[in-house]
Design a protein around this motif. Structure first.
Motif, mmCIF file in Angstrom:
data_model
loop_
_atom_site.group_PDB
_atom_site.id
_atom_site.type_symbol
_atom_site.label_atom_id
_atom_site.label_comp_id
_atom_site.label_asym_id
_atom_site.label_seq_id
_atom_site.Cartn_x
_atom_site.Cartn_y
_atom_site.Cartn_z
ATOM 1 N N PRO A 45 77.631 31.774 17.405
ATOM 2 C CA PRO A 45 78.799 31.388 18.201
ATOM 3 C C PRO A 45 78.390 31.047 19.629
ATOM 4 O O PRO A 45 77.514 31.689 20.207
ATOM 5 N N VAL A 46 79.008 30.034 20.174
ATOM 6 C CA VAL A 46 78.718 29.597 21.538
ATOM 7 C C VAL A 46 79.681 30.289 22.481
ATOM 8 O O VAL A 46 80.892 30.228 22.304
ATOM 9 N N LYS A 47 79.143 30.956 23.493
ATOM 10 C CA LYS A 47 79.981 31.617 24.487
ATOM 11 C C LYS A 47 80.424 30.602 25.524
ATOM 12 O O LYS A 47 79.639 29.795 25.995
ATOM 13 N N ALA A 48 81.682 30.645 25.877
ATOM 14 C CA ALA A 48 82.201 29.754 26.903
ATOM 15 C C ALA A 48 81.784 30.274 28.273
ATOM 16 O O ALA A 48 81.789 31.475 28.521
ATOM 17 N N ALA A 49 81.402 29.365 29.148
ATOM 18 C CA ALA A 49 81.023 29.749 30.504
ATOM 19 C C ALA A 49 82.278 30.139 31.268
ATOM 20 O O ALA A 49 83.214 29.364 31.381
ATOM 21 N N LEU A 50 82.310 31.358 31.763
ATOM 22 C CA LEU A 50 83.468 31.841 32.494
ATOM 23 C C LEU A 50 83.295 31.726 33.996
ATOM 24 O O LEU A 50 84.261 31.811 34.738
ATOM 25 N N TYR A 51 82.062 31.568 34.447
ATOM 26 C CA TYR A 51 81.766 31.472 35.873
ATOM 27 C C TYR A 51 80.920 30.236 36.124
ATOM 28 O O TYR A 51 80.075 29.886 35.314
ATOM 29 N N GLU A 52 81.152 29.584 37.272
ATOM 30 C CA GLU A 52 80.339 28.438 37.648
ATOM 31 C C GLU A 52 80.296 28.299 39.161
ATOM 32 O O GLU A 52 81.119 28.859 39.876
ATOM 33 N N CYS A 53 79.326 27.545 39.629
ATOM 34 C CA CYS A 53 79.132 27.333 41.063
ATOM 35 C C CYS A 53 80.289 26.510 41.626
ATOM 36 O O CYS A 53 80.707 25.531 41.023
ATOM 37 N N GLU A 58 74.306 21.708 38.572
ATOM 38 C CA GLU A 58 73.958 21.617 37.165
ATOM 39 C C GLU A 58 73.199 22.867 36.737
ATOM 40 O O GLU A 58 72.276 23.307 37.405
ATOM 41 N N GLY A 59 73.593 23.449 35.632
ATOM 42 C CA GLY A 59 72.939 24.639 35.113
ATOM 43 C C GLY A 59 73.433 25.933 35.721
ATOM 44 O O GLY A 59 72.813 26.968 35.555
ATOM 45 N N SER A 60 74.561 25.904 36.429
ATOM 46 C CA SER A 60 75.050 27.115 37.088
ATOM 47 C C SER A 60 76.068 27.875 36.250
ATOM 48 O O SER A 60 76.497 28.944 36.646
ATOM 49 N N GLN A 61 76.460 27.368 35.089
ATOM 50 C CA GLN A 61 77.466 28.026 34.273
ATOM 51 C C GLN A 61 76.905 29.326 33.702
ATOM 52 O O GLN A 61 75.761 29.396 33.289
ATOM 53 N N SER A 62 77.759 30.348 33.680
ATOM 54 C CA SER A 62 77.346 31.656 33.197
ATOM 55 C C SER A 62 78.535 32.373 32.579
ATOM 56 O O SER A 62 79.682 32.051 32.863
ATOM 57 N N ASP A 63 78.246 33.368 31.737
ATOM 58 C CA ASP A 63 79.320 34.171 31.160
ATOM 59 C C ASP A 63 79.525 35.462 31.935
ATOM 60 O O ASP A 63 80.313 36.298 31.547
ATOM 61 N N LYS A 64 78.806 35.626 33.044
ATOM 62 C CA LYS A 64 78.978 36.805 33.885
ATOM 63 C C LYS A 64 78.823 36.401 35.354
ATOM 64 O O LYS A 64 78.210 35.387 35.659
ATOM 65 N N PRO A 65 79.393 37.172 36.275
ATOM 66 C CA PRO A 65 79.281 36.830 37.699
ATOM 67 C C PRO A 65 77.847 36.937 38.182
ATOM 68 O O PRO A 65 77.021 37.613 37.581
ATOM 69 N N GLY A 66 77.563 36.240 39.269
ATOM 70 C CA GLY A 66 76.223 36.274 39.842
ATOM 71 C C GLY A 66 76.071 35.182 40.884
ATOM 72 O O GLY A 66 77.045 34.726 41.480
ATOM 73 N N LYS A 67 74.838 34.741 41.105
ATOM 74 C CA LYS A 67 74.531 33.696 42.089
ATOM 75 C C LYS A 67 74.088 32.430 41.367
ATOM 76 O O LYS A 67 73.481 32.481 40.302
ATOM 77 N N CYS A 68 74.372 31.286 41.973
ATOM 78 C CA CYS A 68 73.937 29.999 41.448
ATOM 79 C C CYS A 68 72.415 29.922 41.569
ATOM 80 O O CYS A 68 71.864 30.200 42.635
ATOM 81 N N PRO A 69 71.720 29.543 40.490
ATOM 82 C CA PRO A 69 70.261 29.450 40.563
ATOM 83 C C PRO A 69 69.778 28.281 41.423
ATOM 84 O O PRO A 69 68.627 28.249 41.828
ATOM 85 N N VAL A 70 70.656 27.341 41.740
ATOM 86 C CA VAL A 70 70.258 26.179 42.523
ATOM 87 C C VAL A 70 70.510 26.380 44.016
ATOM 88 O O VAL A 70 69.606 26.229 44.828
ATOM 89 N N CYS A 71 71.760 26.763 44.379
ATOM 90 C CA CYS A 71 72.109 26.830 45.799
ATOM 91 C C CYS A 71 72.375 28.253 46.292
ATOM 92 O O CYS A 71 72.695 28.445 47.456
ATOM 93 N N GLU A 72 72.264 29.261 45.414
ATOM 94 C CA GLU A 72 72.423 30.668 45.757
ATOM 95 C C GLU A 72 73.830 31.061 46.196
ATOM 96 O O GLU A 72 74.033 32.125 46.747
ATOM 97 N N MET A 73 74.844 30.215 45.934
ATOM 98 C CA MET A 73 76.223 30.595 46.242
ATOM 99 C C MET A 73 76.728 31.518 45.130
ATOM 100 O O MET A 73 76.247 31.477 44.013
ATOM 101 N N ASP A 74 77.737 32.349 45.440
ATOM 102 C CA ASP A 74 78.331 33.216 44.431
ATOM 103 C C ASP A 74 79.079 32.356 43.412
ATOM 104 O O ASP A 74 79.804 31.428 43.781
#
Length: 79
Positions: A45-53, A58-74
């Motif tokens: 099953p594919v998990k939907a991205a609940l968090y994004e920059c 690009e590539g910042s979608q995540s299923d949990k809170p955190g920091k963007c791997p590109v620009c380091e924003m929450d």
């Protein structure tokens, strides 16, 4: 001299305006049709991205809170 300058400006604007265009999808790059329903494979099953920059990196979608791997924003919760 004016026609040369006009030609350079025209070529430059054509190059800059084409930078944001997406390539068109040809028949060669289309994905094959999915298999018949009777032959189900063990699909994960594919998990939907609940968090994004908030900047849409690009590539910042995540299923949990955190920091963007590109620009380091929450990452922000999607609505």
């Amino acid at each position: 001299m004016n026609s040369f300058l006009f030609g350079v400006l025209l070529a430059g604007s054509a190059l800059l305006s084409s930078c944001n265009q997406q390539p068109t999808e040809s028949a060669d790059t289309k994905q094959p049709a999915p298999a018949a329903a009777g032959t189900e494979a063990a699909a994960t099953p594919v998990k939907a991205a609940l968090y994004e920059c908030p900047m849409g990196c690009e590539g910042s979608q995540s299923d949990k809170p955190g920091k963007c791997p590109v620009c380091e924003m929450d990452l922000e919760k999607k609505s």
